[in-house]
Design a protein around this motif. Structure first.
Motif, PDB file in Angstrom:
ATOM      1  N   ILE A  72       0.841  -1.325   0.137  1.00 25.83           N
ATOM      2  CA  ILE A  72       0.021  -0.116  -0.238  1.00 25.83           C
ATOM      3  C   ILE A  72       0.884   1.275  -0.339  1.00 25.83           C
ATOM      4  O   ILE A  72       2.434   1.537   0.893  1.00 25.83           O
ATOM      5  CB  ILE A  72      -0.686  -0.175   1.210  1.00 25.83           C
ATOM      6  CG1 ILE A  72      -1.784  -0.810   1.050  1.00 25.83           C
ATOM      7  CG2 ILE A  72      -1.714   0.993   1.459  1.00 25.83           C
ATOM      8  CD1 ILE A  72      -2.545  -1.160   2.037  1.00 25.83           C
ATOM      9  N   ASP A  73       0.956   2.668  -0.917  1.00 27.11           N
ATOM     10  CA  ASP A  73       1.698   3.770  -1.112  1.00 27.11           C
ATOM     11  C   ASP A  73      -0.013   4.196  -1.960  1.00 27.11           C
ATOM     12  O   ASP A  73      -0.621   4.934  -2.264  1.00 27.11           O
ATOM     13  CB  ASP A  73       2.265   3.499  -1.879  1.00 27.11           C
ATOM     14  CG  ASP A  73       3.105   4.724  -2.239  1.00 27.11           C
ATOM     15  OD1 ASP A  73       3.389   5.203  -1.521  1.00 27.11           O
ATOM     16  OD2 ASP A  73       4.114   4.473  -2.800  1.00 27.11           O
ATOM     17  N   LEU A  74       0.433   5.262  -0.313  1.00 27.20           N
ATOM     18  CA  LEU A  74      -1.162   6.959  -0.633  1.00 27.20           C
ATOM     19  C   LEU A  74      -0.436   7.655  -1.129  1.00 27.20           C
ATOM     20  O   LEU A  74      -0.755   8.761  -0.928  1.00 27.20           O
ATOM     21  CB  LEU A  74      -1.540   7.126   0.934  1.00 27.20           C
ATOM     22  CG  LEU A  74      -2.161   5.525   1.050  1.00 27.20           C
ATOM     23  CD1 LEU A  74      -2.877   5.609   3.141  1.00 27.20           C
ATOM     24  CD2 LEU A  74      -3.567   5.345   0.702  1.00 27.20           C
ATOM     25  N   ARG A  75       1.370   7.965  -1.170  1.00 22.71           N
ATOM     26  CA  ARG A  75       1.514   9.235  -1.948  1.00 22.71           C
ATOM     27  C   ARG A  75       1.078   9.255  -2.922  1.00 22.71           C
ATOM     28  O   ARG A  75       1.128   8.476  -4.146  1.00 22.71           O
ATOM     29  CB  ARG A  75       3.285   8.774  -1.687  1.00 22.71           C
ATOM     30  CG  ARG A  75       4.005   9.151  -0.632  1.00 22.71           C
ATOM     31  CD  ARG A  75       5.490   8.759  -0.370  1.00 22.71           C
ATOM     32  NE  ARG A  75       5.533   6.890  -1.175  1.00 22.71           N
ATOM     33  CZ  ARG A  75       7.062   6.646  -1.001  1.00 22.71           C
ATOM     34  NH1 ARG A  75       8.151   7.715  -0.609  1.00 22.71           N
ATOM     35  NH2 ARG A  75       6.818   6.105  -1.633  1.00 22.71           N
ATOM     36  N   ILE A  76       0.947  10.913  -3.417  1.00 26.62           N
ATOM     37  CA  ILE A  76       0.585  11.500  -4.956  1.00 26.62           C
ATOM     38  C   ILE A  76       1.327  12.411  -5.264  1.00 26.62           C
ATOM     39  O   ILE A  76       1.743  13.640  -5.076  1.00 26.62           O
ATOM     40  CB  ILE A  76      -0.542  11.712  -4.816  1.00 26.62           C
ATOM     41  CG1 ILE A  76      -1.863  10.534  -4.121  1.00 26.62           C
ATOM     42  CG2 ILE A  76      -1.173  11.462  -5.925  1.00 26.62           C
ATOM     43  CD1 ILE A  76      -3.043  10.828  -4.529  1.00 26.62           C
ATOM     44  N   ASP A  77       3.241  11.593  -5.191  1.00 26.93           N
ATOM     45  CA  ASP A  77       3.569  12.657  -5.555  1.00 26.93           C
ATOM     46  C   ASP A  77       4.689  12.170  -7.278  1.00 26.93           C
ATOM     47  O   ASP A  77       6.186  12.344  -6.707  1.00 26.93           O
ATOM     48  CB  ASP A  77       4.626  12.799  -4.587  1.00 26.93           C
ATOM     49  CG  ASP A  77       5.147  11.954  -4.126  1.00 26.93           C
ATOM     50  OD1 ASP A  77       5.067  11.050  -4.449  1.00 26.93           O
ATOM     51  OD2 ASP A  77       6.434  11.719  -2.945  1.00 26.93           O
ATOM     52  N   LEU A  86      -5.545   4.990  -5.172  1.00 27.16           N
ATOM     53  CA  LEU A  86      -4.829   5.469  -3.913  1.00 27.16           C
ATOM     54  C   LEU A  86      -3.882   4.712  -3.601  1.00 27.16           C
ATOM     55  O   LEU A  86      -3.006   5.225  -3.048  1.00 27.16           O
ATOM     56  CB  LEU A  86      -6.024   6.182  -3.684  1.00 27.16           C
ATOM     57  CG  LEU A  86      -6.701   7.406  -3.709  1.00 27.16           C
ATOM     58  CD1 LEU A  86      -8.381   7.162  -2.388  1.00 27.16           C
ATOM     59  CD2 LEU A  86      -6.291   8.191  -3.546  1.00 27.16           C
ATOM     60  N   ILE A  87      -3.828   3.722  -3.282  1.00 21.76           N
ATOM     61  CA  ILE A  87      -3.104   2.266  -2.815  1.00 21.76           C
ATOM     62  C   ILE A  87      -2.270   1.525  -3.000  1.00 21.76           C
ATOM     63  O   ILE A  87      -1.473   1.015  -3.086  1.00 21.76           O
ATOM     64  CB  ILE A  87      -4.145   1.522  -1.556  1.00 21.76           C
ATOM     65  CG1 ILE A  87      -4.622   0.389  -2.429  1.00 21.76           C
ATOM     66  CG2 ILE A  87      -5.482   2.636  -1.200  1.00 21.76           C
ATOM     67  CD1 ILE A  87      -5.504  -0.802  -2.101  1.00 21.76           C
ATOM     68  N   SER A  88      -2.216   1.708  -4.325  1.00 25.01           N
ATOM     69  CA  SER A  88      -1.242   0.915  -5.622  1.00 25.01           C
ATOM     70  C   SER A  88      -0.212   1.723  -5.273  1.00 25.01           C
ATOM     71  O   SER A  88       0.505   3.046  -5.034  1.00 25.01           O
ATOM     72  CB  SER A  88      -1.609   1.373  -6.863  1.00 25.01           C
ATOM     73  OG  SER A  88      -2.757   0.414  -7.360  1.00 25.01           O
ATOM     74  N   PRO A  89       0.638   0.362  -5.096  1.00 26.09           N
ATOM     75  CA  PRO A  89       2.167   1.229  -5.742  1.00 26.09           C
ATOM     76  C   PRO A  89       2.235   1.628  -6.656  1.00 26.09           C
ATOM     77  O   PRO A  89       2.098   0.806  -7.819  1.00 26.09           O
ATOM     78  CB  PRO A  89       3.056   0.153  -4.775  1.00 26.09           C
ATOM     79  CG  PRO A  89       2.420  -1.535  -5.348  1.00 26.09           C
ATOM     80  CD  PRO A  89       0.986  -0.788  -5.699  1.00 26.09           C
ATOM     81  N   ASP A  90       4.030   2.637  -6.560  1.00 22.08           N
ATOM     82  CA  ASP A  90       4.457   2.154  -8.251  1.00 22.08           C
ATOM     83  C   ASP A  90       2.965   3.099  -9.527  1.00 22.08           C
ATOM     84  O   ASP A  90       2.275   3.263 -10.497  1.00 22.08           O
ATOM     85  CB  ASP A  90       5.070   1.079  -9.012  1.00 22.08           C
ATOM     86  CG  ASP A  90       5.447   0.552  -8.623  1.00 22.08           C
ATOM     87  OD1 ASP A  90       6.524   0.652  -7.920  1.00 22.08           O
ATOM     88  OD2 ASP A  90       5.742  -0.653  -8.417  1.00 22.08           O
ATOM     89  N   ALA A 128     -12.601   2.165  -8.189  1.00 27.02           N
ATOM     90  CA  ALA A 128     -11.565   2.395  -9.181  1.00 27.02           C
ATOM     91  C   ALA A 128     -10.837   3.712  -8.803  1.00 27.02           C
ATOM     92  O   ALA A 128      -9.191   3.042  -8.507  1.00 27.02           O
ATOM     93  CB  ALA A 128     -11.830   2.097 -10.401  1.00 27.02           C
ATOM     94  N   VAL A 129     -11.365   4.330  -8.156  1.00 29.10           N
ATOM     95  CA  VAL A 129     -10.312   5.286  -7.254  1.00 29.10           C
ATOM     96  C   VAL A 129      -9.366   5.169  -5.908  1.00 29.10           C
ATOM     97  O   VAL A 129      -8.337   5.199  -5.777  1.00 29.10           O
ATOM     98  CB  VAL A 129     -11.538   6.345  -6.666  1.00 29.10           C
ATOM     99  CG1 VAL A 129     -10.431   7.091  -6.324  1.00 29.10           C
ATOM    100  CG2 VAL A 129     -11.901   6.985  -8.294  1.00 29.10           C
ATOM    101  N   ALA A 130     -10.294   3.558  -5.070  1.00 31.35           N
ATOM    102  CA  ALA A 130      -9.213   3.500  -4.101  1.00 31.35           C
ATOM    103  C   ALA A 130      -8.045   2.877  -4.615  1.00 31.35           C
ATOM    104  O   ALA A 130      -6.871   2.720  -4.065  1.00 31.35           O
ATOM    105  CB  ALA A 130     -10.514   2.620  -3.327  1.00 31.35           C
ATOM    106  N   VAL A 131      -7.956   1.720  -5.875  1.00 28.67           N
ATOM    107  CA  VAL A 131      -7.258   0.714  -6.792  1.00 28.67           C
ATOM    108  C   VAL A 131      -6.158   2.251  -6.999  1.00 28.67           C
ATOM    109  O   VAL A 131      -5.195   1.698  -6.724  1.00 28.67           O
ATOM    110  CB  VAL A 131      -7.574   0.679  -7.960  1.00 28.67           C
ATOM    111  CG1 VAL A 131      -6.852  -0.518  -8.769  1.00 28.67           C
ATOM    112  CG2 VAL A 131      -8.221  -1.120  -7.350  1.00 28.67           C
TER     113      VAL A 131
END
Length: 309
Positions: free
Chosen positions: A196-201, A256-260, A251-254
């Protein structure tokens, strides 16, 4: 003018969309032509194009077959416009393949409203979602949509609740067999992806950031429109539209939490957004508003596409 062109499903509409797909696909691919010297890479690019075409016609089939749109070409045109927001999708095999399998699952879940062969549809949908999760692990969240569909349609039969777990055992067995044949560590494969990776950078430049921001604004517009006007839709499709909204938020949740993380992961949200956009145009009472929506969306998609080349 645009709305009149796609107001009816005609061979001209489909031909126009196919040509546009080819044009934009090759415009993106010719930025870097080293792949043309490798037969394998050429074959891979052709496979990408085949999956894109298959997804287009599968989206159209789902919408038409289940009465989510009248006999018009809005859906395939909206799907094309939304794809242009994120041209990197054209080179992302895992996302393209996973999205195709999710569409196969959605086709079964939406048609569950007929109550015909419900057990086969639940099993098939679960199976395809689990196959998709092998390409993009967090697609496994779409199993939530399977259980939502069971609640809406066939919750009284306990056997329907067990079928997703049977599908899981089937896919797990096949995956373990493949791992033994090709000699790779199945557990490590899953462990590396179940992160799980919640970063959006992740944005590489301001144009990617801009495309994301515009897409979010467009998505909010159509989601709010759907939620505000759902009661105006025919009663027979209410549950299908509710599942579409759930599909979008999963789909938004997928994403938000996906890595890479990348904008390409928003492909999973494009299909439900296409359904909502088509519905908005179809049920809007003022034609002028429809024209404005189309022209604004065309300008946004073209700007975001060419700015990212």
């Amino acid at each position: 003018m645009i709305t009149s062109v796609f107001k009816k499903s005609t061979p001209l509409n489909y031909s126009l969309v196919v040509i546009l797909i080819l044009v934009f696909f090759f415009l993106f691919q010719i930025q870097e032509v080293s792949w043309t010297s490798s037969y394998f890479l050429v074959f891979q690019k052709i496979s990408f194009l085949c999956f894109i075409f298959a997804s287009f016609f599968l989206v159209n089939f789902i919408i038409k077959k289940n009465g989510l749109s009248k006999d018009n070409g809005y859906a395939i045109f909206f799907y094309l416009l939304f794809l242009l927001f994120f041209p990197g999708i054209f080179n992302n095999p895992n996302v393209l393949y996973a999205n195709f399998f999710i569409l196969l699952a959605i086709r079964r879940l939406i048609s569950l409203q007929s109550l015909k062969a419900s057990k086969e549809k639940i099993f098939d949908a679960s199976f395809w979602i689990l196959i998709a999760s092998l390409f993009q692990f967090w697609c496994i969240l779409f199993l939530i949509l399977v259980f939502i569909s069971i609640i809406f349609h066939v919750s009284r039969d306990y056997r329907n609740w067990v079928l997703p777990f049977i599908a899981f055992l089937g896919v797990a067995s096949l995956f373990l067999m493949v791992s033994l044949i090709f000699k790779f560590d199945a557990v490590e494969f899953i462990r590396n992806r179940a992160v799980i990776d919640l970063r959006i950078d992740y944005f590489k430049n301001n144009y990617e950031n801009g495309a994301f921001s515009i897409y979010v604004a467009v998505a909010l517009f159509f989601v709010v429109s759907m939620l505000m006007t759902l009661s105006d839709r025919p009663q027979i499709v209410h549950i299908s539209y509710k599942k579409t909204v759930a599909y979008f938020f999963i789909a938004v949740a997928v994403f938000l939490i996906s890595p890479d993380k990348s904008n390409d992961l928003l492909l999973f949200s494009i299909v439900p957004l296409t359904i909502m956009a088509s519905s908005h145009v179809q049920y809007a009472k003022q034609k002028l508003n429809n024209e404005i929506v189309f022209y604004v969306l065309i300008l946004c998609s073209l700007f975001t596409f060419f700015s990212q080349l």
